[in-house]
Design an enzyme around this catalytic site. Structure first.
Site, mmCIF file in Angstrom:
data_model
loop_
_atom_site.group_PDB
_atom_site.id
_atom_site.type_symbol
_atom_site.label_atom_id
_atom_site.label_comp_id
_atom_site.label_asym_id
_atom_site.label_seq_id
_atom_site.Cartn_x
_atom_site.Cartn_y
_atom_site.Cartn_z
ATOM 1 N N ASN A 147 0.854 -1.255 0.094
ATOM 2 C CA ASN A 147 -0.022 -0.307 -0.003
ATOM 3 C C ASN A 147 0.812 1.186 0.004
ATOM 4 O O ASN A 147 1.756 1.118 0.488
ATOM 5 C CB ASN A 147 -0.760 0.027 1.237
ATOM 6 N N CYS A 169 -5.661 -5.902 -4.271
ATOM 7 C CA CYS A 169 -6.488 -5.777 -3.068
ATOM 8 C C CYS A 169 -7.542 -6.596 -2.758
ATOM 9 O O CYS A 169 -8.271 -6.924 -3.559
ATOM 10 C CB CYS A 169 -7.015 -4.193 -3.063
ATOM 11 N N HIS A 199 -8.937 1.480 -3.315
ATOM 12 C CA HIS A 199 -9.746 2.279 -1.870
ATOM 13 C C HIS A 199 -10.432 3.185 -2.517
ATOM 14 O O HIS A 199 -10.955 4.137 -1.481
ATOM 15 C CB HIS A 199 -8.677 2.172 -0.993
ATOM 16 N N TYR A 255 -13.819 1.957 1.801
ATOM 17 C CA TYR A 255 -12.935 2.992 2.150
ATOM 18 C C TYR A 255 -13.555 4.622 1.945
ATOM 19 O O TYR A 255 -13.153 5.514 2.361
ATOM 20 C CB TYR A 255 -11.478 3.135 1.210
#
Ligand code: NAD
Ligand code: G6P
Ligand code: MN
Ligand code: MN
Length: 436
Positions: A147, A169, A199, A255
C-alpha cells in the site's frame, strides 16, 4: 518450474500466501519460494519463514523455501515477484495515523496524510526493486500488494516502466461476497463490475438475466432501518447516508466512508487516538500474538487469528492471479492496472482499479467508459490528481509538490494546517525519506 520471490516476506500475512499456493499446487509447478526482508525484519522473517517451511512439509510438497536479506541475488531468474513490504514497519504507520489526528485531521494508512506519507516512503523502494528486476529477471511479473497499492502500481508502470505489474487488494473480494449475501444469491449468478482507483472504487451489479440489481443491494445494506455492517476489520463499520448512496446509483467501497461520512469517521478515529488504540496500535498487538503462534514448532497451518487482520483472504487474489497467468485461466478479477482508456474520465497512463480477466498475457480490463454521475467523476478526478502529485513528490522529493498533494487531498484542510502537518511528518519520518 516456477521461482516465486516475495519482498517483505516477514509479514504476518505470509502463511496465508503459502496456504494459497498449497491450495493451487496442481496449477503451480513451484520449485522455489524466496522470502526477502531487510535487517529490521530479520527476526520476523525467520519466524514466519520456518512456519512456511512447516506448512509446505505438512502438505507433502518438496518446494524449496529460501529466507534471505539479499534482494538482488534473490531476484535471479524469478518468474513472479510479489511485494508486501512496509517501509518503517508498523511504527511508521502509528505516526501516519497519530500525527494527523493530533491536529484533528484524519490519518489512515492509505487515505489522507498517512496514505500520502506511506507513498513517499514506499515509491522509491518499489523503483529500486524494479531496477534490480531489470537486471535479474527481465520477464517476471510483479504482483504488488504494498500500500497504497494504486499509487505504488502507477509508479511501477509509469515511472518504473514495468508493464507487467498487477496491483491487488482484498476489498473487492469482500464487497462481492457482501453483495451476493445481501441478495441472498450465489456469487456465480451475479456480475459485479468495479471501476475507480484503489480504495476509491465503486461497483454495479447485474444478474444472469441482465437485470441490474445495484439499487436492491443499496436498499438492503444502507436503508435507515438496516443494521450497520462492516466491510473490513480495519474500517469502522459506520453506515453510509442512504439518500446519497442511492443518488450515486453505484455501490461505494468501504474506504469511501472516509470521504462520504468524513465527520463520523474522524470522530471515531479521534476516540481511538485518545485511547491509544488507532488501528496501527491495535494491529501491533495482533501481530505480536500472531508471531507468538508462529513460533510454535507444532503449528503447520494458517491460524484462525489471522482473520483479525484487515487484509485477510488477500492470498486468494495473489495466488489466483499467478495461477491465472500461468494457466491462461481467464479468471475474472479486480486489478489495479494501466487505464489505457478503460475509464475515459482518467488519463491513459494512470493506474485504475477495474474488473476484467487475467489471461496468460496479463490483465484484460472490461471497458467502463465515463462515470455517469458527475459528483463521482469529479471526486475521482481530484483523487487521481492528488495521487499523481503524491507520486511526483515521492520521486523528486520536491517540497512544493508534497504541499500541493496535501492541499488537493480532500481529507487535509488546505493552508497552514497542511503545511504544519507536512513539516511535522517530514521530520518524524526523515530516516525513511532520503529524497526530501
Ligand atoms: P509489516 O509491517 O509486517 O511489513 C512486512 C515486512 O516488510 C516486514 O517484515 C518488514 O521488515 C519488511 N520490509 C520493510 N521494508 C522493506 C524493504 N525495503 N524491503 C523488503 N522488506 C521490507 O506489514 P504488513 O502489515 O504485513 O503489511 C505488508 C504490506 O502489505 C503493507 O504495505 C500493507 O499496507 C500491505 N497490505 C496490502 C493489502 C492490500 O489489500 N493491497 C492487504 C494487506 C496488506
Ligand atoms: C484492507 C485493505 C488493505 C489493508 C488492510 C489493513 O484489507 O484492503 O489494503 O492493508 O485492510 O489491515 P490491517 O489489519 O493492517 O489494519
Ligand atoms: Mn487494499
Ligand atoms: Mn486539502
Amino acid at each position: 518450474s516456477l521461482k516465486i520471490v516475495t519482498i517483505g516476506g516477514g509479514s504476518s500475512y505470509t502463511p496465508e500466501l503459502i496456504e494459497g499456493y498449497i491450495l493451487r499446487k496442481d496449477q503451480l509447478p513451484i520449485r522455489e519460494i524466496v522470502l526477502v526482508d531487510i535487517e529490521e525484519g530479520k527476526e520476523k522473517l525467520e519466524t514466519v519463514g520456518e512456519m512456511a517451511k512447516r506448512q509446505i512439509k505438512a502438505a507433502g510438497l518438496d518446494w524449496k523455501v529460501t529466507l534471505t536479506l539479499d534482494r538482488f541475488e534473490a531476484l535471479k531468474d524469478a518468474d513472479y515477484v510479489t511485494t508486501q513490504f512496509r517501509v518503517g514497519l508498523l511504527d511508521a504507520r502509528v505516526k501516519d495515523e497519530r500525527i494527523p489526528l493530533s491536529h484533528g485531521v484524519l490519518g489512515q494508512e492509505t487515505n489522507g496524510a498517512g496514505g500520502m506519507f506511506k507513498a513517499f516512503r514506499t515509491i522509491p523502494v518499489i523503483l529500486d526493486i524494479i531496477d534490480d528486476m531489470r537486471e535479474q529477471c527481465p520477464d517476471a511479473w510483479l504482483v504488488n500488494f504494498t500500500n497504497p497499492a494504486g499509487m505504488v502500481t502507477e509508479a511501477a508502470i509509469k515511472h518504473g516502466g514495468w508493464e507487467r505489474t498487477l496491483g491487488l487488494c482484498n476489498v473487492p473480494i469482500g464487497h462481492t461476497k457482501g453483495g451476493a449475501e445481501a441478495l441472498n444469491m450465489p456469487e456465480e449468478d451475479l456480475f459485479f463490475h468495479y471501476a475507480g482507483i484503489n480504495h476509491f472504487h465503486w461497483h454495479r451489479v447485474w444478474d444472469k438475466e441482465g437485470n441490474e440489481r445495484t439499487q436492491e443491494i443499496i436498499d438492503v445494506l444502507y436503508n435507515p432501518e438496516s443494521e450497520a455492517r462492516g466491510d473490513m476489520e480495519n474500517i469502522h463499520a459506520a453506515k453510509f447516508l442512504y439518500e446519497q448512496v442511492k443518488d450515486l446509483e453505484m455501490l461505494p467501497c468501504g474506504y469511501h466512508r472516509y470521504y462520504y461520512i468524513e465527520d463520523v469517521m474522524l470522530d471515531h478515529s479521534i476516540e481511538e487516538f485518545k485511547e491509544g488504540k488507532t488501528r496501527a496500535q491495535v494491529v501491533k498487538e495482533t501481530e505480536r500474538r500472531l508471531f507468538e503462534l508462529y513460533k510454535d514448532p507444532e503449528l503447520d497451518h494458517k491460524p484462525e487469528e489471522l482473520t483479525q487482520r484487515g487484509g485477510t483472504h488477500y492470498s486468494d487474489a495473489a495466488c489466483e492471479i499467478i495461477a491465472s497467468i500461468q494457466n491462461d485461466k481467464h479468471t475474472e478479477m479486480v486489478v489495479s492496472t494501466k487505464n489505457n482508456g478503460t475509464i475515459t474520465d482518467l488519463p491513459y497512463d494512470a493506474a485504475v482499479e477495474v474488473s476484467g480477466v487475467v489471461t496468460g498475457k496479463g490483465f484484460v480490463p472490461y471497458n467502463w467508459g465515463a462515470f455517469e454521475n458527475p459528483a463521482a467523476r469529479g471526486m475521482l478526478q481530484v483523487m487521481k490528481g492528488m495521487e499523481e502529485t503524491v507520486i511526483r513528490a515521492a520521486i523528486t522529493g520536491d517540497y512544493g509538490a508534497a504541499l500541493q498533494a496535501f492541499t488537493v487531498n480532500p481529507l487535509v484542510p488546505a493552508g497552514q494546517t497542511a503545511k504544519t502537518l507536512l513539516d511535522q511528518m517530514l521530520y518524524a519520518h526523515k530516516d525513511y525519506l532520503p529524497q526530501f
